[in-house]
Scaffold this motif. Sequence first.
Motif, PDB file in Angstrom:
ATOM      1  N   TYR A   1      15.471  20.684  23.825  1.00 20.97           N
ATOM      2  CA  TYR A   1      15.539  22.085  23.419  1.00 20.97           C
ATOM      3  C   TYR A   1      14.431  22.458  22.440  1.00 20.97           C
ATOM      4  CZ  TYR A   1      20.110  21.886  25.635  1.00 20.97           C
ATOM      5  OH  TYR A   1      21.120  21.722  26.550  1.00 20.97           O
TER       6      TYR A   1
ATOM      7  N   LEU B   1      21.556  27.516  26.915  1.00 19.09           N
ATOM      8  CA  LEU B   1      20.344  27.375  26.106  1.00 19.09           C
ATOM      9  C   LEU B   1      19.249  26.754  26.960  1.00 19.09           C
ATOM     10  CD1 LEU B   1      18.951  27.671  23.362  1.00 19.09           C
ATOM     11  CD2 LEU B   1      19.773  25.378  22.782  1.00 19.09           C
ATOM     12  N   ARG B   2      18.129  27.466  27.115  1.00 26.10           N
ATOM     13  CA  ARG B   2      17.015  27.001  27.939  1.00 26.10           C
ATOM     14  C   ARG B   2      16.084  26.126  27.101  1.00 26.10           C
ATOM     15  NH1 ARG B   2      14.560  28.654  32.746  1.00 26.10           N
ATOM     16  NH2 ARG B   2      12.299  28.306  32.872  1.00 26.10           N
TER      17      ARG B   2
ATOM     18  N   LEU C   1      20.280  22.462  15.492  1.00 26.21           N
ATOM     19  CA  LEU C   1      21.341  22.763  16.445  1.00 26.21           C
ATOM     20  C   LEU C   1      22.692  22.264  15.937  1.00 26.21           C
ATOM     21  CD1 LEU C   1      19.553  21.938  19.820  1.00 26.21           C
ATOM     22  CD2 LEU C   1      20.241  24.200  19.015  1.00 26.21           C
TER      23      LEU C   1
ATOM     24  N   ALA D   1      26.228  27.789  24.431  1.00 24.45           N
ATOM     25  CA  ALA D   1      25.356  28.333  23.392  1.00 24.45           C
ATOM     26  C   ALA D   1      25.602  29.830  23.211  1.00 24.45           C
ATOM     27  CB  ALA D   1      23.897  28.093  23.762  1.00 24.45           C
TER      28      ALA D   1
ATOM     29  N   LEU E   1      21.524  31.849  19.797  1.00 25.53           N
ATOM     30  CA  LEU E   1      20.936  30.526  19.597  1.00 25.53           C
ATOM     31  C   LEU E   1      19.529  30.425  20.186  1.00 25.53           C
ATOM     32  CD1 LEU E   1      21.467  27.770  18.374  1.00 25.53           C
ATOM     33  CD2 LEU E   1      22.411  27.028  20.569  1.00 25.53           C
ATOM     34  N   GLY E   2      19.308  31.019  21.371  1.00 28.24           N
ATOM     35  CA  GLY E   2      17.984  30.955  21.987  1.00 28.24           C
ATOM     36  C   GLY E   2      16.898  31.530  21.098  1.00 28.24           C
TER      37      GLY E   2
END
Length: 447
Positions: free
Chosen positions: A144, A171-172, A347, A367, A371-372
Amino acid sequence: MRHTTQIFQVSTLYGAATLAAALDAGLFGPRGGARRVLLVSNNAAVPETALRLDEMRGYAPTAARFDAVVSWNEAISPHHPSSWGPRGHDTVLWQRAFRRAWGIGELDLIELAVESIQVNPARALAAIFSESTIDVYADGLMSYGPTRERLPLAMGSRVRRLLHLDLLPGLRPLLLSEFEVEPVTVPDAAFREVLDAVAADAADDPRLAPVLAEAPTAVLLGQYLAALGILSAEAEEDLHVRMLTGAARAGHRSVVLKPHPTAPVSYSAALSKAAADAGVRLTVLDAPLLAETLYQHCRPELVVGCFSTAMVTASAYYGVPVARVGTGTVLDRLTPYANSNRVPLALIDHLVPDLERDGTPALVGPAPETLGPLVRAIGFCMQPRTYPELRESAADLLRAGGPAVRYVPDLRLAELSLPGSRPRLRAELQIRRAKRLLRRAATRRPA
């Protein structure tokens, strides 16, 4: 006839399990479609004294998916895997030597699957097999975060996919996004099946029996922060004591410490004394087992750690509530700012309850939408030259205050001229830079 050989570079059993799950899910094609070589690397500071991957329980059934297993350490001996790389004009010779040593035909196609493409040994392999395609797999929360080092365009453009576990759904990953590499999730079901097989292989390990006899309800996850120079040995010892104290305060009377597999052996009297003072039965599982194997056999009610990926796997794959201890301490001491542990640390700090502040242990869910943007802001601050397009969104987030401010210290804000930085600190940095430029100019001026 040209054949294809797939080389899978791995240094941990957790990583090997991730690859095994990807193979089982068909992400590398059908079995028999290519020859599969498992290339094992021991990246410990002193490999000769560290636990080898083939000594880990669960290694044998995992390695059975491959047609051959070879040692990178032996191949490049006496050099160290983390420091050795080929000189530019020697890559052709090294490729020829490795093809011969590993039984790969001169005309066979090579496909690489590596971890941590930014550093050796993955980077060395990519340079040696310069015509190969590259898949990068990430075996934890580091997927991440941003790419640690800027990759040459010729290397980055060869990366086809980033294979990762979907530890935080929604989450990407930021890793390798600068090359528009497509993230591909390794199916949860396939990974859990591999973990079950690893646990079954360890069921008869005699070192597991004493732990199970104590029926521990809480697992403390040790890390190797002192070995990495992030904490002193004393501070890491204190971190373990804080974990135990927190578990005891939460009502647990039998706990087990699971040291990190690659951490040096260190078990202090301070932890035993803390257990005795708290009226807690403490056992230490100093055995070559994954933490996930312990979850399977022990069925704990709580997992406590600092920022280990095994905290999230406890929640995601075993339904065990988790709690954190010491993330604030590590945030204050983690250097440099671009340290690749920063995003995993942030995180856990952001998502997991703090056991020392009476946080109730909980499962880590999908997520949140916030968060992103937070991860991208931290990623920009870590690697501003790699992700310049993220500057404005990071500035907006910092300007709004909120959680982002916790993860970017004043000095970094000033260095990047971001909102929230103190004018006086920015001025001091500008003066320092000007003095450095003057000194460089003076040293270059002809006599």
